[in-house]
Write a protein that holds these residues in place. Sequence first.
Motif, PDB file in Angstrom:
ATOM      1  N   VAL A  87      95.808  -8.921 -46.643  1.00 38.55           N
ATOM      2  CA  VAL A  87      94.587  -9.483 -46.072  1.00 38.55           C
ATOM      3  C   VAL A  87      94.409 -10.927 -46.540  1.00 38.55           C
ATOM      4  CG1 VAL A  87      92.061  -9.321 -46.034  1.00 38.55           C
ATOM      5  CG2 VAL A  87      93.458  -7.244 -45.899  1.00 38.55           C
ATOM      6  N   VAL A  88      94.073 -11.796 -45.615  1.00 41.17           N
ATOM      7  CA  VAL A  88      93.771 -13.187 -45.960  1.00 41.17           C
ATOM      8  C   VAL A  88      92.291 -13.449 -45.683  1.00 41.17           C
ATOM      9  CG1 VAL A  88      96.109 -14.001 -45.538  1.00 41.17           C
ATOM     10  CG2 VAL A  88      94.452 -14.065 -43.686  1.00 41.17           C
ATOM     11  N   GLU A  89      91.754 -14.461 -46.357  1.00 40.48           N
ATOM     12  CA  GLU A  89      90.318 -14.703 -46.274  1.00 40.48           C
ATOM     13  C   GLU A  89      89.995 -16.119 -45.810  1.00 40.48           C
ATOM     14  OE1 GLU A  89      87.813 -13.354 -49.359  1.00 40.48           O
ATOM     15  OE2 GLU A  89      89.126 -11.692 -49.963  1.00 40.48           O
ATOM     16  N   ILE A  90      88.884 -16.220 -45.108  1.00 40.02           N
ATOM     17  CA  ILE A  90      88.264 -17.505 -44.785  1.00 40.02           C
ATOM     18  C   ILE A  90      86.876 -17.497 -45.408  1.00 40.02           C
ATOM     19  CG2 ILE A  90      87.345 -19.004 -42.979  1.00 40.02           C
ATOM     20  CD1 ILE A  90      89.440 -17.849 -41.079  1.00 40.02           C
ATOM     21  N   HIS A  91      86.580 -18.501 -46.198  1.00 40.44           N
ATOM     22  CA  HIS A  91      85.256 -18.637 -46.810  1.00 40.44           C
ATOM     23  C   HIS A  91      84.561 -19.852 -46.209  1.00 40.44           C
ATOM     24  CE1 HIS A  91      86.937 -16.453 -50.626  1.00 40.44           C
ATOM     25  NE2 HIS A  91      86.727 -15.638 -49.611  1.00 40.44           N
ATOM     26  N   MET A  92      83.390 -19.631 -45.649  1.00 47.27           N
ATOM     27  CA  MET A  92      82.579 -20.712 -45.090  1.00 47.27           C
ATOM     28  C   MET A  92      81.454 -21.024 -46.086  1.00 47.27           C
ATOM     29  SD  MET A  92      84.126 -21.081 -42.143  1.00 47.27           S
ATOM     30  CE  MET A  92      83.020 -21.989 -41.041  1.00 47.27           C
ATOM     31  N   ASP A  93      81.247 -22.297 -46.353  1.00 47.83           N
ATOM     32  CA  ASP A  93      80.235 -22.696 -47.339  1.00 47.83           C
ATOM     33  C   ASP A  93      78.836 -22.509 -46.758  1.00 47.83           C
ATOM     34  OD1 ASP A  93      78.717 -23.809 -49.326  1.00 47.83           O
ATOM     35  OD2 ASP A  93      79.706 -25.754 -49.329  1.00 47.83           O
ATOM     36  N   GLN A  94      78.081 -21.573 -47.312  1.00 49.00           N
ATOM     37  CA  GLN A  94      76.764 -21.286 -46.764  1.00 49.00           C
ATOM     38  C   GLN A  94      75.728 -22.348 -47.110  1.00 49.00           C
ATOM     39  OE1 GLN A  94      76.386 -17.436 -48.863  1.00 49.00           O
ATOM     40  NE2 GLN A  94      74.437 -18.173 -49.677  1.00 49.00           N
ATOM     41  N   ASP A  95      76.079 -23.315 -47.946  1.00 49.23           N
ATOM     42  CA  ASP A  95      75.156 -24.412 -48.251  1.00 49.23           C
ATOM     43  C   ASP A  95      75.183 -25.514 -47.191  1.00 49.23           C
ATOM     44  OD1 ASP A  95      74.090 -23.331 -50.552  1.00 49.23           O
ATOM     45  OD2 ASP A  95      75.565 -24.255 -51.876  1.00 49.23           O
ATOM     46  N   GLU A  96      76.136 -25.444 -46.263  1.00 51.25           N
ATOM     47  CA  GLU A  96      76.225 -26.486 -45.236  1.00 51.25           C
ATOM     48  C   GLU A  96      75.125 -26.323 -44.192  1.00 51.25           C
ATOM     49  OE1 GLU A  96      78.133 -28.854 -45.845  1.00 51.25           O
ATOM     50  OE2 GLU A  96      79.379 -27.899 -47.361  1.00 51.25           O
TER      51      GLU A  96
END
Length: 323
Positions: A281-290
């Motif tokens: 499994v690979v992950e994408i993390h989106m910055d929730q502070d944006e």
Amino acid sequence: MSTEKLLPPTTYIGPTVSKYLGALNDRVFGLRFENGKHYISDSQVKFNNDTILIKGKVYKATDDLMNLLTQNTVNGDGYHEEDLDTYEDILLLTNAIFQNNDPDSKKPKSGIATGEDSNEKQNIIKYLQEFGYLEAESTNIGEISDIKNALILFQKKFNLKPTGEIDQETLDLINKPRCGVEDHAVSLTSHIAKWNKKTVKWYYAGSSKGMKELSENAFNTWKEHTDLIFEEDSSNYDIIISNKRRLHRKESSGQHYCPKRFDGKSGVLAHANYPNSNNDVVEIHMDQDEDWYFKIDTNTPKEKINFYAVLVHEIGHTLGIPH
């Protein structure tokens, strides 16, 4: 740091200063000995015990400061912040930081000797390390050639004039919001694997309705340009997307921290993993502070970041595509 009190001319060289005066290797920024006198740039330097006198200012001659002033390449790190600030103050005081020792040139002698303060210089070094232009060991303010070469690599990567110096165009690009995946400017990319199956499943944990719809559109965009089939699956996914902030844990193994952390609004916007030959499994993390803009169009307000465009970019990394 310094005071404005002027001490008498050199009367006695203390034990700290004397340890370093026998090896004056830095003739660009540091001390040199000519005609029986010591200089930095065009400014005469005098000593009284273990103090340094330059243009009416007095500095305490610590081991760290003397090391910085006398060695062109300094091994090791861990300099005290006060000594780094003092070193910069001396470079500015003597105009040694500028080409031809001329402050009116507004051009630094080297990329490392630039910026408003030592914090900015350290941030530039950190950026070059984080994104693949500079080895992590090259943290030293004295390793000028390494920093310059790293800057040249960065400038070539983005089609800037490869001067190895921090001009405004280079600094603007360094400060621009970006993906957190390194640029592979130095390392080879042949080791990056691809998926060895045609159907790749994805899931967006904790997404809103709008995020989910944009994710579907983003994967459809890649479907049009690859021979892969993308399916949403909340229980048997290959790619998992999630919203994270600052220091954060991995989604697929919540007990482990992600090695890449976010830095708040702007800066790094998102990051992703490359696939491997085991189909892990690979992950994408989106910055929730944006401050995200959740539409597919080219009318993104200046103060916002286009969520769809960033996600399309990050999906590319999960498919094995580097910068």
